[in-house]
Scaffold this motif. Structure first.
Motif, short mmCIF file in Angstrom:
data_model
loop_
_atom_site.label_atom_id
_atom_site.label_comp_id
_atom_site.label_asym_id
_atom_site.label_seq_id
_atom_site.Cartn_x
_atom_site.Cartn_y
_atom_site.Cartn_z
N VAL A 1 24.59 51.02 25.04
CA VAL A 1 24.79 51.37 26.33
C VAL A 1 24.53 50.27 26.88
N SER A 2 26.05 49.93 27.98
CA SER A 2 25.72 49.20 28.51
C SER A 2 25.23 50.06 29.82
N LEU B 1 30.66 47.47 34.94
CA LEU B 1 31.23 48.59 34.58
C LEU B 1 31.50 48.80 35.78
N PRO B 2 33.20 48.63 35.44
CA PRO B 2 33.76 49.55 36.40
C PRO B 2 33.43 50.72 37.50
N GLN B 3 33.61 50.58 38.78
CA GLN B 3 33.87 52.36 39.34
C GLN B 3 34.67 53.14 39.19
N VAL C 1 36.56 49.76 29.83
CA VAL C 1 35.45 48.17 29.54
C VAL C 1 36.35 46.92 28.17
N GLU C 2 36.25 46.14 28.80
CA GLU C 2 36.89 44.90 27.54
C GLU C 2 37.90 45.41 26.60
N GLY C 3 38.72 46.14 27.31
CA GLY C 3 39.97 46.95 26.39
C GLY C 3 39.22 48.15 25.76
N LYS C 4 38.27 48.14 25.63
CA LYS C 4 37.74 49.66 24.84
C LYS C 4 37.50 50.48 25.24
N GLY D 1 27.06 53.27 30.18
CA GLY D 1 28.26 53.27 29.98
C GLY D 1 28.22 53.27 28.69
N LYS D 2 29.06 54.35 27.49
CA LYS D 2 28.87 54.10 26.50
C LYS D 2 29.81 54.35 25.39
#
Length: 480
Positions: free
Chosen positions: A86-87, A104-106, A124-127, A152-153
């Protein structure tokens, strides 16, 4: 131009019944997977919303600053699964990183409503990840500030849950599909059973068995088919009956005048002494005898093409009797006629037709075998089949001529007397008995014609009998 092979009715029914089932099963699996993903996403959204609210409670505004009360235990819970970590991110103002384990992107929706979480997707990082953002207000009234908490998850858990749900759903559906396929196959087989029985009835009847086909309990479509076939068989039987009646009548009508012509020609030969006239009468007599023989063979051929009446008979005994009947002619022709084989050999057959076949074989051999040759009739049983062989050591036939032996009206010799129907009749009689006729060359010379007929039960091993002596009435040795 040959037609392309077509699928059988059974295979077509299976194809059109099972193929839609397979398509529906695959479509149902895809739909179930989509539904499982949707419910798993709802579960993740609920979990993320709870997580972002719990995390926001750990960030407390103090005057114009912030107090982050984020114990290590809570952080371990968020990061306990390395594969599906979990981020989280705390930023103030929104987008300016303050705290977290990942940038994390907005959200692209712009300013958020304070206190209302917003769920969105981002890379996030291509995922792909599912992210929730929650904005909180803090600070003095004359200097308000905004705090943004994001959690994020990834979709790994969602996809794993969806796959497990689909697998749990499709496994019993697959078992039910296999069971349904078996039931469909059994139903098709049962439904087509009347056609199978009809096919068996048509396959196991002889060529001239034109009696109507019996109907059993079957669907109306099969009854209609049987009635149509019976109508066709009735027409064919009527046509065949008329043809045979004409042939029989013509043969009988010709035999009487031909017999009278032969008798008158013989009497005229005896009463005249003029050599030229005797020569002409001899030609007339030869032609009349050949015509009479042809009429007899045509009548025999017509009878051989009729349905045989099978009954148990002793083939060995019948062959010995026929050989005895032809012994006087063999003696006059200077040919050694003998018999070898078993004492008894029981088969199912028509005695009149088999007698005619043996007579044609012996007659054919006597006509085209030279004086001083040997002619042997041999009978034995092997592998549930009876073998009747007539062989000689005469001139025989060439390999090219062997292919024409059983053709009607084909003759390998120009000698008078034959009409080319004898061996064709033999083959026809063999086929009517469910057997076959074969011809081979003997070494170093000669011809061997063999009839292979079905045998009743198992017989004892054949007992080879040596050729009888010249004094035997069955195997005379004619003197030149």
């Amino acid at each position: 131009m040959p037609h392309p092979p077509t699928l059988s009715l059974r295979r077509q029914l299976l194809l059109w019944l099972l193929l839609p089932q397979l398509v529906l099963w695959a479509g149902g699996g895809l739909l179930a997977y989509r539904i499982a993903l949707s419910y798993a996403e709802k579960g993740i959204d609920q979990s993320l919303t709870q997580s972002v609210r719990a995390l926001s409670r750990q960030v407390k505004p103090v005057g114009s600053g912030l107090l982050v009360d984020f114990p290590r235990a809570a952080q371990d819970v968020l990061e306990q699964d390395p594969k599906d970590r979990v981020s989280y991110m705390v930023s103030s103002p929104p987008g300016q990183f303050l705290l977290g384990n990942e940038q994390l992107p907005q959200p692209k929706e712009g300013p958020l409503r304070t206190g209302e979480p917003l769920l969105y997707r981002a890379m996030v990082e291509g995922k792909p990840q599912r992210i929730v953002a929650l904005d909180l207000s803090y600070g003095e009234a004359d200097a308000p500030q905004t705090l943004r908490v994001q959690v994020g998850k990834s979709f790994a858990v969602q996809q794993r849950i969806a796959r497990e749900l689909v697998a749990d759903m499709l496994a019993p559906l697959l078992a039910l599909g296999v069971l349904l396929s078996l039931l469909v196959y059994g139903g098709i087989r049962r439904g087509l059973a009347p056609l199978t029985r009809l096919t068996a009835q048509l396959e196991h009847r002889s060529v001239n068995a034109l009696s109507p086909i019996g109907t059993t309990q079957a669907p109306s479509e099969v009854h209609a088919l049987v009635e149509a076939i019976n109508g066709l068989l009735d027409e064919v039987a009527r046509s065949v009956h008329q043809e045979k009646r004409f042939l029989n009548d013509a043969a009988h009508q010709l035999r009487t005048p031909l017999a009278g012509l032969i008798c008158q020609a013989e009497l005229a030969q005896q009463e005249t002494s003029d050599p030229p006239l005797k020569l002409r009468l001899n030609k007339v007599l030869t032609g009349a005898e050949r015509s009479a023989h042809l009429v007899h063979q045509l009548l025999t051929l017509a009878r051989s093409e009729s349905q045989v009446r099978l009954q148990q008979l002793d083939l060995a005994s019948l062959a010995r009797d026929v050989a005895r009947e032809w012994t006087p002619r063999a003696i006059s022709a200077g040919i050694d006629l003998g018999f070898e084989g078993e004492e008894h050999l029981v088969i199912d057959g028509d005695e009149l037709q088999l007698r005619e076949a043996m007579a044609n074989l012996i007659d054919n051999a006597l006509r085209y075998t030279e004086r001083g040759c040997t002619l042997t009739v041999r009978v034995w049983g092997a592998a549930q089949a009876a073998h009747l062989v007539v062989e000689d050591n005469g001139p025989g036939l060439s390999p090219d001529e062997l292919t024409h032996v059983f053709q009607r009206f084909w003759r390998a010799s120009t000698r008078p007397g034959g009409c080319g129907l004898g061996l064709a009749i033999v083959q026809e009689i063999a086929h009517r008995h469910g057997g076959q006729a074969r011809v081979t060359r003997r070494s170093p010379q000669g011809l061997c014609i063999e009839l292979v007929l079905p045998m009743v039960g198992h017989q004892e091993k054949p007992v080879a009998l040596s050729a009888m002596s010249a004094s035997s009435p069955l195997n005379p040795l004619s003197e030149a």
